[in-house]
Design an enzyme around this catalytic site. Structure first.
Site, PDB file in Angstrom:
ATOM      1  N   LYS A  99       0.837  -1.199   0.000  1.00 48.77           N
ATOM      2  CA  LYS A  99       0.000   0.000   0.000  1.00 48.77           C
ATOM      3  C   LYS A  99       0.874   1.253   0.000  1.00 48.77           C
ATOM      4  O   LYS A  99       1.665   1.454   0.913  1.00 48.77           O
ATOM      5  CB  LYS A  99      -0.921   0.055   1.221  1.00 48.77           C
ATOM      6  CG  LYS A  99      -1.980   1.178   1.121  1.00 48.77           C
ATOM      7  CD  LYS A  99      -2.714   1.403   2.418  1.00 48.77           C
ATOM      8  CE  LYS A  99      -2.002   2.409   3.297  1.00 48.77           C
ATOM      9  NZ  LYS A  99      -2.002   3.798   2.733  1.00 48.77           N
ATOM     10  N   CYS A 108      14.130  10.420   7.015  1.00 47.22           N
ATOM     11  CA  CYS A 108      14.357  10.013   8.406  1.00 47.22           C
ATOM     12  C   CYS A 108      15.819  10.106   8.814  1.00 47.22           C
ATOM     13  O   CYS A 108      16.130  10.155  10.001  1.00 47.22           O
ATOM     14  CB  CYS A 108      13.860   8.579   8.618  1.00 47.22           C
ATOM     15  SG  CYS A 108      12.095   8.383   8.377  1.00 47.22           S
ATOM     16  N   GLU A 156      10.683  15.078  15.669  1.00 51.22           N
ATOM     17  CA  GLU A 156      10.997  15.082  14.245  1.00 51.22           C
ATOM     18  C   GLU A 156      10.176  16.141  13.516  1.00 51.22           C
ATOM     19  O   GLU A 156       8.942  16.108  13.519  1.00 51.22           O
ATOM     20  CB  GLU A 156      10.719  13.705  13.640  1.00 51.22           C
ATOM     21  CG  GLU A 156      11.187  13.559  12.221  1.00 51.22           C
ATOM     22  CD  GLU A 156      11.054  12.144  11.696  1.00 51.22           C
ATOM     23  OE1 GLU A 156      11.937  11.704  10.940  1.00 51.22           O
ATOM     24  OE2 GLU A 156      10.058  11.472  12.054  1.00 51.22           O
ATOM     25  N   GLU A 215      10.473   0.679  10.092  1.00 51.62           N
ATOM     26  CA  GLU A 215      11.458   1.745   9.870  1.00 51.62           C
ATOM     27  C   GLU A 215      10.713   3.044  10.098  1.00 51.62           C
ATOM     28  O   GLU A 215       9.886   3.456   9.285  1.00 51.62           O
ATOM     29  CB  GLU A 215      12.025   1.658   8.450  1.00 51.62           C
ATOM     30  CG  GLU A 215      13.366   2.373   8.294  1.00 51.62           C
ATOM     31  CD  GLU A 215      13.245   3.873   8.081  1.00 51.62           C
ATOM     32  OE1 GLU A 215      13.237   4.606   9.103  1.00 51.62           O
ATOM     33  OE2 GLU A 215      13.162   4.310   6.943  1.00 51.62           O
TER      34      GLU A 215
END
Length: 479
Positions: free
Chosen positions: A178, A285, A381, A251
């Site tokens: 997906k 990331c 983040e 991840e």
């Protein structure tokens, strides 16, 4: 005059299909802020169909030889190479990324990664057979896990799709993949390419939102769930998968420290760090987002980094003079802007800190100094073109600051002192430590983090192993 939107479709059991109930989502080009396509909003019936197709295809694909799977993956790599311009156009429409940078920085490594896993398919290794009990011989089999439910993110839709399907298919698994609801176009094109090469049901694509992803993970068919995404999403996947003890490969986020010591070549470090922080609009990331610089060179470094930010350009995909395009969506623009709007009084915006233009989701290259370790923008983040700077007094404090976040994906150390670099590489609590560079990746080396950055590895033989299971077989020598 209204422009008709292009219709994207799911790919299930070797054919393109609309969602069973006909629901769709509009897909927006982030460079313009305008819709250009619709994609299916897949529901339970669609998930059931995709999982049934993958399950039905699994036995034959599992039983194919490594050489046969290698041949298929090499054909896929060749097809990606032949249709590279189509992939670039779709990805740019997905994300607003610069066309030329997508051509040079994404297509070559993607093709190389597929070819790497094609080779890995024939390199499964195990410990030798042996007699560990009198009259008995033991062997170890390494097998595919089964159907894999995979969810890819919106920051690198094409490349993250490769990181997921390539090792899974190489190991003999079947896939239901997906893409993000904001970036389905390139994945649908990938389905067209792969679908012409693999047997039906081996590779399936479901478009949809987070509920679609949840239904995939909660479905009883997959033996493994793999996601690249936010910490929140990863925690939800792990919780859902725990209900029937699925394997999980996560991840997740990152907050990479960039530790700059006083003996560093400042000009070279600033040049490399600014690119590693602003590339892809900081939506990476592993981006060089959190610079820790020795107090003796702090002011000089900040001034140079601010100048580099001001010299960095963002703009439309066809502008060859830009480093990055827009943020991916309106919510992401709001999130990045919010971090800057909420800065504490002691922080100083050295460059940027603002939206660029009023069309699309562009944000200026931004540098923020004067920060403290517990500030929100240091701990969380941002996922935007924002680099923060803190100063440290000695190696001990540098390590304390670097490790003092909940993420543990990537880091870098900048120094001419080899012994210091080795000490830092040992104590930095991150899945990757670069020395005097930041962000290069190769197919042969693992990518993955610790703590809230998740677990499991992408790329490398380690990433390939994650898509296999181990079985002990013992036989009597007296039979």
């Amino acid at each position: 005059m209204t422009t008709e939107l292009r219709r994207l479709r799911n790919y299930i059991d070797g054919e393109f299909r609309d969602a069973a109930d006909g629901r769709t989502i509009e897909v927006v080009n982030p460079a313009t802020g305008e819709a250009y396509a619709t994609s299916p909003l897949s529901g339970q019936a669609d998930v059931d169909a995709a999982m049934a197709a993958a399950a039905a295809a699994f036995p034959a694909w599992r039983d194919s030889t490594p050489a046969e799977r290698q041949k298929v993956l090499l054909k896929i790599a060749d097809a990606f190479e032949e249709r590279a311009e189509e992939l670039i156009a779709a990805e740019s429409e997905n994300t607003g990324k610069p066309l030329e940078l997508t051509r040079t920085e994404e297509i070559p490594p993607m093709i190389d990664q597929i070819r790497f896993f094609a080779g890995a398919a024939r390199m499964l290794e195990g410990r030798s057979a042996g007699e560990y009990m009198e009259g008995m011989t033991s062997i170890v089999r390494r097998e595919p896990v089964g159907v894999c439910a995979q969810v890819a993110p919106w920051n690198y839709p094409m490349m993250m799709a490769v990181w997921k399907f390539a090792p899974a298919l190489a190991a003999g698994n079947t896939v239901v993949l997906k893409p993000s609801d904001t970036t389905p176009a390139s994945t649908v094109l990938i389905a067209e390419i792969i679908g012409s090469i693999v047997p039906k049901g081996v590779f399936n694509v479901l478009c949809g939102d987070r509920d679609t992803g949840r239904m995939m993970v909660e479905h009883r068919t997959p033996a493994m769930a793999s996601i690249t995404g936010s910490v929140r999403a990863g925690m939800q996947v792990a919780e859902s998968a725990a209900k029937d003890v699925k394997r999980v490969h996560l991840e997740l986020g990152g907050k990479a420290p960039v530790v700059v010591f006083e003996d560093t070549d400042i000009a070279k470090a600033v040049e490399d760090i600014s690119v590693a922080g602003f590339f892809n609009a900081g939506q990476d990331c592993t981006a060089a987002t959190r610079v820790l610089v020795h107090e003796s060179i702090h002011d000089e470094f900040v001034a140079a980094l601010a100048k580099a930010a001001k010299d960095t350009k963002t703009g439309m995909p066809d502008d060859e003079d830009v480093l990055y395009g827009p943020l991916n969506n309106a919510n992401q623009l709001k999130q990045v802007s919010g971090f800057i709007d909420r800065l504490p009084a002691h922080a100083k915006v050295e460059a940027g800190g603002n939206r660029v233009g009023d069309k699309g989701y562009f944000y200026a290259p931004t540098v923020v100094s004067g920060l403290k370790q517990d500030d929100e923008i240091v701990q969380n983040e941002v996922f935007g073109p924002v680099i923060t700077v803190q100063s440290f007094r000695d190696e001990e404090q540098a390590v304390e600051y670097a490790n003092g976040v909940e993420y543990a994906l990537a880091s870098s150390v900048w120094t001419k002192d080899h012994a210091r670099a080795m000490r830092m590489s040992k104590v930095l609590d991150f899945g990757c430590v670069w020395i005097n560079t930041h962000i290069p990746l190769v197919a042969e080396m693992p990518h993955g983090g610790f703590k809230k950055s998740g677990y499991g590895k992408d790329l490398s033989a380690y990433g390939f192993d994650d898509y296999t299971r181990i079985k002990h077989v013992m036989t009597s020598l007296d039979a």
